[in-house]
Design an enzyme around this catalytic site. Sequence first.
Site, PDB file in Angstrom:
ATOM      1  N   THR A  41      -5.510  -7.439  10.787  1.00 35.11           N
ATOM      2  CA  THR A  41      -5.909  -6.183  10.135  1.00 35.11           C
ATOM      3  C   THR A  41      -5.570  -4.961  10.994  1.00 35.11           C
ATOM      4  O   THR A  41      -5.048  -3.968  10.499  1.00 35.11           O
ATOM      5  CB  THR A  41      -7.439  -6.207   9.869  1.00 35.11           C
ATOM      6  OG1 THR A  41      -7.747  -7.398   9.142  1.00 35.11           O
ATOM      7  CG2 THR A  41      -7.880  -4.996   9.091  1.00 35.11           C
TER       8      THR A  41
ATOM      9  N   LYS B 183       0.829  -1.199   0.000  1.00 36.21           N
ATOM     10  CA  LYS B 183       0.000   0.000   0.000  1.00 36.21           C
ATOM     11  C   LYS B 183       0.880   1.273   0.000  1.00 36.21           C
ATOM     12  O   LYS B 183       2.091   1.184   0.220  1.00 36.21           O
ATOM     13  CB  LYS B 183      -0.924  -0.036   1.228  1.00 36.21           C
ATOM     14  CG  LYS B 183      -1.965  -1.182   1.206  1.00 36.21           C
ATOM     15  CD  LYS B 183      -2.821  -1.149   2.481  1.00 36.21           C
ATOM     16  CE  LYS B 183      -3.963  -2.153   2.458  1.00 36.21           C
ATOM     17  NZ  LYS B 183      -4.785  -2.104   3.708  1.00 36.21           N
TER      18      LYS B 183
ATOM     19  N   ARG C 125      -1.312 -14.373   4.884  1.00 38.30           N
ATOM     20  CA  ARG C 125      -2.061 -13.675   5.946  1.00 38.30           C
ATOM     21  C   ARG C 125      -1.307 -13.766   7.282  1.00 38.30           C
ATOM     22  O   ARG C 125      -1.324 -12.823   8.069  1.00 38.30           O
ATOM     23  CB  ARG C 125      -3.476 -14.258   6.114  1.00 38.30           C
ATOM     24  CG  ARG C 125      -4.440 -14.025   4.957  1.00 38.30           C
ATOM     25  CD  ARG C 125      -5.066 -12.656   4.851  1.00 38.30           C
ATOM     26  NE  ARG C 125      -5.878 -12.220   5.953  1.00 38.30           N
ATOM     27  CZ  ARG C 125      -6.613 -11.099   5.935  1.00 38.30           C
ATOM     28  NH1 ARG C 125      -6.649 -10.346   4.840  1.00 38.30           N
ATOM     29  NH2 ARG C 125      -7.284 -10.709   6.980  1.00 38.30           N
TER      30      ARG C 125
ATOM     31  N   HIS D 129      -1.953  -5.267   1.662  1.00 37.05           N
ATOM     32  CA  HIS D 129      -3.201  -6.004   1.493  1.00 37.05           C
ATOM     33  C   HIS D 129      -2.846  -7.462   1.248  1.00 37.05           C
ATOM     34  O   HIS D 129      -1.823  -7.760   0.638  1.00 37.05           O
ATOM     35  CB  HIS D 129      -3.970  -5.462   0.277  1.00 37.05           C
ATOM     36  CG  HIS D 129      -5.106  -6.369  -0.134  1.00 37.05           C
ATOM     37  ND1 HIS D 129      -6.317  -6.357   0.518  1.00 37.05           N
ATOM     38  CD2 HIS D 129      -5.186  -7.345  -1.090  1.00 37.05           C
ATOM     39  CE1 HIS D 129      -7.108  -7.275  -0.027  1.00 37.05           C
ATOM     40  NE2 HIS D 129      -6.438  -7.882  -1.002  1.00 37.05           N
TER      41      HIS D 129
ATOM     42  N   PHE E 247     -15.596   3.946   7.781  1.00 39.54           N
ATOM     43  CA  PHE E 247     -14.202   4.307   7.512  1.00 39.54           C
ATOM     44  C   PHE E 247     -13.875   4.308   6.014  1.00 39.54           C
ATOM     45  O   PHE E 247     -12.747   4.604   5.628  1.00 39.54           O
ATOM     46  CB  PHE E 247     -13.239   3.368   8.261  1.00 39.54           C
ATOM     47  CG  PHE E 247     -13.390   1.900   7.902  1.00 39.54           C
ATOM     48  CD1 PHE E 247     -12.787   1.366   6.778  1.00 39.54           C
ATOM     49  CD2 PHE E 247     -14.131   1.058   8.722  1.00 39.54           C
ATOM     50  CE1 PHE E 247     -12.927   0.021   6.451  1.00 39.54           C
ATOM     51  CE2 PHE E 247     -14.277  -0.297   8.402  1.00 39.54           C
ATOM     52  CZ  PHE E 247     -13.675  -0.809   7.265  1.00 39.54           C
TER      53      PHE E 247
HETATM   54  N1  UDP Z   1      -9.806  -1.076   7.777  1.00 44.71           N
HETATM   55  C1  UDP Z   1      -9.828  -0.069   8.740  1.00 44.71           C
HETATM   56  N2  UDP Z   1     -10.632  -0.216   9.840  1.00 44.71           N
HETATM   57  C2  UDP Z   1     -11.397  -1.325  10.043  1.00 44.71           C
HETATM   58  C3  UDP Z   1     -11.372  -2.343   9.068  1.00 44.71           C
HETATM   59  C4  UDP Z   1     -10.572  -2.189   7.955  1.00 44.71           C
HETATM   60  O1  UDP Z   1      -9.136   0.933   8.589  1.00 44.71           O
HETATM   61  O2  UDP Z   1     -12.099  -1.412  11.078  1.00 44.71           O
HETATM   62  C5  UDP Z   1      -8.964  -0.911   6.568  1.00 44.71           C
HETATM   63  C6  UDP Z   1      -7.587  -1.569   6.715  1.00 44.71           C
HETATM   64  O3  UDP Z   1      -6.629  -0.786   6.022  1.00 44.71           O
HETATM   65  C7  UDP Z   1      -7.817  -2.917   6.045  1.00 44.71           C
HETATM   66  C8  UDP Z   1      -8.755  -2.527   4.893  1.00 44.71           C
HETATM   67  O4  UDP Z   1      -9.604  -1.524   5.468  1.00 44.71           O
HETATM   68  O5  UDP Z   1      -6.620  -3.510   5.602  1.00 44.71           O
HETATM   69  C9  UDP Z   1      -9.603  -3.667   4.358  1.00 44.71           C
HETATM   70  O6  UDP Z   1     -10.340  -4.236   5.418  1.00 44.71           O
HETATM   71  P1  UDP Z   1     -10.499  -5.812   5.586  1.00 44.71           P
HETATM   72  O7  UDP Z   1     -11.553  -6.043   6.604  1.00 44.71           O
HETATM   73  O8  UDP Z   1     -10.676  -6.458   4.254  1.00 44.71           O
HETATM   74  O9  UDP Z   1      -9.100  -6.253   6.254  1.00 44.71           O
HETATM   75  P2  UDP Z   1      -7.848  -7.032   5.614  1.00 44.71           P
HETATM   76  O10 UDP Z   1      -8.405  -8.126   4.732  1.00 44.71           O
HETATM   77  O11 UDP Z   1      -7.056  -6.012   4.837  1.00 44.71           O
HETATM   78  O12 UDP Z   1      -7.077  -7.577   6.773  1.00 44.71           O
HETATM   79 MG    MG Z   2      -9.801  -8.064   3.235  1.00 41.81          MG
END
Ligand code: UDP
Ligand code: MG
Length: 168
Positions: free
Chosen positions: A98, A11, A92, A126, A59
């Site tokens: 996350t 990112k 992951r 990501h 968000f």
């Molecule tokens: N994100 C955030 N707050 C949250 C959930 C997600 O800022 O409560 C952002 C974060 O950058 C995350 C992206 O949104 O990586 C995508 O969310 P996702 O739930 O898909 O998480 P990921 O798969 O990236 O772990």
């Molecule tokens: Mg995701």
Amino acid sequence: MSNEATLVIIKPDGLKKSLTGNILSRLSESKLKIIGAKMVKVDIELANKHYHHLQKEPFYPELAKYITGQLHGENRVMPLVYWGEDAIKKVRAIAGATNPEQAEPISIRGAYGRILTTGLFENVIHASSSVEEAEREIKLWFGPGEIVCKLYPSKKTSEENDSKEIWV
Ligand code: UDP
Ligand code: MG
């Protein structure tokens, strides 16, 4: 366990902080194979498609600014496709949770991520979270000709003189 593909995106914060080398080193511990990699300028259309399932989240406006580079003055991201046994889970695990404050300190997000005052998780990379999501995302970010093996069915467009390979 069978072989599968997963999408990683470095990112804008990862690029801004010059973390590309560190991130690729950490991911290489997985022994997975990189079968696609490039630099992409992210516009709002691509951001909306990539995060289509999050568009109703409070968000999301901040997340869209993040991934399109408006928070970092850096609209490049680096998408990569990793391939191998259990690729989604392995990536992951190295990426971490996350929420960077809940992520293992030695994970990429635990080591390099942070929570902004707006509450946004600025978490460096990501990583796809399921086989279905990986396929959708890889097809969004890469064309068939940009991946060094035949991952998903594709076909040639039949335009005269300008035939190109597209996903079926
Ligand atoms: N994100 C955030 N707050 C949250 C959930 C997600 O800022 O409560 C952002 C974060 O950058 C995350 C992206 O949104 O990586 C995508 O969310 P996702 O739930 O898909 O998480 P990921 O798969 O990236 O772990
Ligand atoms: Mg995701």
